[in-house]
Scaffold this motif. Structure first.
Motif, PDB file in Angstrom:
ATOM      1  N   VAL A 274     -10.124  76.953  66.469  1.00 34.51           N
ATOM      2  CA  VAL A 274     -10.860  76.774  65.372  1.00 34.51           C
ATOM      3  C   VAL A 274     -10.584  75.479  64.915  1.00 34.51           C
ATOM      4  O   VAL A 274      -9.411  75.194  64.392  1.00 34.51           O
ATOM      5  N   GLN A 275     -11.953  74.470  64.684  1.00 31.55           N
ATOM      6  CA  GLN A 275     -11.424  73.351  64.123  1.00 31.55           C
ATOM      7  C   GLN A 275     -12.534  73.069  63.065  1.00 31.55           C
ATOM      8  O   GLN A 275     -13.825  73.630  63.328  1.00 31.55           O
ATOM      9  N   PRO A 276     -12.400  72.614  61.948  1.00 32.14           N
ATOM     10  CA  PRO A 276     -13.378  72.442  60.743  1.00 32.14           C
ATOM     11  C   PRO A 276     -14.288  71.282  60.931  1.00 32.14           C
ATOM     12  O   PRO A 276     -13.703  70.228  61.978  1.00 32.14           O
ATOM     13  N   VAL A 277     -15.449  71.218  60.838  1.00 34.10           N
ATOM     14  CA  VAL A 277     -16.466  70.130  60.883  1.00 34.10           C
ATOM     15  C   VAL A 277     -16.076  69.022  59.890  1.00 34.10           C
ATOM     16  O   VAL A 277     -15.886  69.387  58.974  1.00 34.10           O
ATOM     17  N   ASP A 278     -16.147  67.817  60.418  1.00 38.32           N
ATOM     18  CA  ASP A 278     -15.813  66.555  59.680  1.00 38.32           C
ATOM     19  C   ASP A 278     -16.852  66.734  58.572  1.00 38.32           C
ATOM     20  O   ASP A 278     -18.239  66.960  58.750  1.00 38.32           O
ATOM     21  N   GLY A 279     -16.414  66.467  57.404  1.00 38.41           N
ATOM     22  CA  GLY A 279     -17.484  66.256  56.120  1.00 38.41           C
ATOM     23  C   GLY A 279     -17.627  67.498  55.491  1.00 38.41           C
ATOM     24  O   GLY A 279     -18.289  67.688  54.597  1.00 38.41           O
ATOM     25  N   LYS A 280     -17.219  68.655  55.811  1.00 38.43           N
ATOM     26  CA  LYS A 280     -17.211  69.966  55.363  1.00 38.43           C
ATOM     27  C   LYS A 280     -15.960  70.575  54.941  1.00 38.43           C
ATOM     28  O   LYS A 280     -15.109  70.483  55.045  1.00 38.43           O
TER      29      LYS A 280
END
Length: 569
Positions: free
Chosen positions: A563-569
């Protein structure tokens, strides 16, 4: 006289006739020429590559009436009897039927007696890995110190199951799987000797189906001769016999995919249905064809005569990135086929995925379905990076992705952008400078670092310092103890000069290592935000209703680290 199968009729009688195993043949020839053959030999390899054949040639070399030789005469009584399988001093033992310790003890007792006819008593133990543990233990001493007139030749398709104590007492030779072109050439030579007409393409299909085994190829050739009924070996007949008629239709399907022609794709699927194909085998063939296309695209000189003529035009007409994505979809579709409601539906769904999904930023092919042609949403294949210079449109809501096998093969993201395929490719973008970490607008020191234009290791030093205060023309900073290696006089003076230039007055800079531990440096603040975003992303996935449904239905789990967070979120 009863019919003799081709596999027996054309079994090699001399070392020179053995094909594709030169690394083994050369060693055995040299050992026989010098009469220095090891008393225990282990031949390993898949079925039909020549283990028993080599064992019999060795037995002839040891017992030929002309003497121990690497070139047995083939005409003496010993050679003829070995060829016919009736030589009294060549004992072929099937270990699958004689697995017990009593069978091995009987073998050991008989080994003490001198040969009845030949020079050596040769024991050929086939599928030796089937012996029991106690049988292996009983054989160890005799393998290590056999009588001078005894030679052991062990053969197995699974050497991993042999005890290390047995392996250490044997001279081991690993026979290779035979390449397709070698099997094809051998079958062609045999057909010429048999006086039968044939098409090279038909023989090539037999060689491909043999899957590295010469014996399988000869058995299939026997079957093809019977199927042809004396009319010769033709490709159409061989494909009908093997049930691989659909392989040629696969090239028509790939052409339809390349053109984005959904109707032609469905026509190809219906055409396949007429021959009741094995859909798992079709997916294997499809993946193999895509692999060869990728090779021809990236290494044009790597083509060979075994390649299908249809591959070259497909390699020219389909984008390389599409081939890469389709290969991944084909492999995953083959893996997921047992989970499909029906093999035919799983096969069709795999092809529809190839039609629907394209790499990020790829322009749709001519004749693509309306969703793609009109800028419809397409999602890049798992693991495919976005094309340089293309921006992804931010979605209103993040798509929900399943987290575990067998449904989703790729790492799960908390939120992934849905790319919008542009109707026309955007103009090329200028090369951009390497991105920097986002600046925290709530931290005046972080903003000041950006304003004074520091770079390189000097900038890293400033970002790992926390602002303590300023008094009497002196700026006080606290450096994290774990990054004290960044501090040296040259970098401190560089920051001091930059601050003085910004304010227009002389400023003195003091950096204290490990001071003011309650303050966060810009770098530490960034690290804290990254950790918080990661935790939020993992929590979002764990609480997603569809993920929870997959966990409950299939016992699925979210792969750690996927699981990786989305850039800018």
């Amino acid at each position: 006289m009863s019919y003799l199968a081709l596999a027996r009729k054309w079994r090699p009688r001399r070392f020179e006739d053995v094909r594709g195993q030169n690394h083994v043949v050369k060693a055995l020839q040299h050992a026989l020429e010098r009469d220095r053959l090891h008393p225990a030999i282990l031949l390993t390899g898949t079925r039909g590559v020549g283990k028993t054949t080599l064992a019999r040639i060795i037995a002839k070399g040891l017992n030929c009436e002309t003497g121990v030789t690497a070139q047995p005469c083939g005409v003496c009584s010993a050679c003829k009897e070995i060829n016919d399988g009736r030589f009294v001093d060549l004992l072929e033992i099937d270990a699958a039927s004689n697995t017990g310790v009593d069978d091995v003890r009987q073998l050991i007792d008989n080994a003490q007696y001198s040969p009845a006819r030949g020079r050596y008593k040769v024991y050929l133990v086939d599928e030796v890995h089937m012996l029991s543990k106690s049988a292996f233990n009983a054989l160890l001493k005799t393998l290590e110190e056999p009588p001078s007139h005894v030679k052991f030749i062990l053969a197995t398709t699974d050497p991993q199951k042999l005890p290390i104590t047995v392996l250490s007492r044997c001279l081991q030779f690993n026979l290779k799987r035979l390449p397709q072109n070698l099997i094809r050439d051998n079958l062609s030579d045999i057909l010429k000797e048999e006086g039968m007409e044939f098409e090279l393409a038909g023989v090539g299909e037999l060689a491909r189906a043999a899957d590295g085994s010469m014996r399988d190829g000869l058995s299939l050739l026997d079957q093809a001769i019977a199927f042809a009924g004396g009319l010769g070996i033709k490709r159409e007949g061989v494909e009908e016999m093997l049930g691989t008629v659909g392989r040629r239709t696969l090239f028509e399907i790939l052409d339809a995919l390349g053109r984005g022609d959904g109707q032609a794709l469905l026509d190809g699927i219906h055409k396949l249905d007429e021959s009741a194909p094995d859909h798992a085998a079709l997916l294997n063939d499809l993946a193999a064809a895509l692999q060869r296309i990728a090779v021809l695209q990236l290494l044009p000189k790597a083509g060979d005569e075994d390649d299908e003529p249809a591959l070259e035009p497909l390699a020219r007409s389909i984008a390389p990135e599409d081939i890469q994505v389709w290969y991944q979809i084909a492999v995953l579709g083959r893996r997921d086929l047992p989970w499909a409601p029906d093999p035919r539906l799983g096969f069709e769904m795999t092809l529809l995925r190839m039609l629907a999904f394209r790499p990020d930023g790829a322009a749709p092919a001519a004749g693509a379905p309306p969703a793609a042609a009109a800028g419809g949403r397409t999602q890049s294949a798992p693991g495919t990076p976005p094309a340089p210079g293309r921006a992804a449109a931010a979605p209103a809501a993040a798509p929900k992705l399943a987290a575990a096998a067998p449904v989703a093969p790729a790492p799960v993201a908390a939120a992934a952008p849905i790319t919008v395929a542009p109707a026309t490719p955007p103009p090329p973008a200028r090369p951009a400078a390497p991105p920097r970490a986002a600046v925290n607008s709530d931290d005046p020191w972080a903003l000041r670092i950006e304003a004074i234009g520091l770079d390189g290791m000097t900038r890293q030093l400033a970002r790992h310092c926390a602002w303590v205060g300023e008094s009497n023309g002196t700026v006080h900073l606290a450096l994290e103890a774990r990054t004290k290696h960044l501090l040296n006089e040259e970098r401190r003076l560089a920051i001091q000069r930059a601050l003085s230039a910004q304010t227009g007055s002389e400023i003195s800079l003091n950096i204290e290592v490990g001071g003011a531990t309650d303050l966060l440096s810009p770098a530490a603040a960034d690290d804290k935000r990254v950790i918080e975003r990661q935790r939020a992303a993992e929590a979002a996935i764990e609480g997603d209703p569809e993920v929870l449904a997959f966990k409950e239905a299939f016992g699925a789990t979210v792969r750690p680290g996927s699981v990786q967070p989305v850039d800018g979120k």
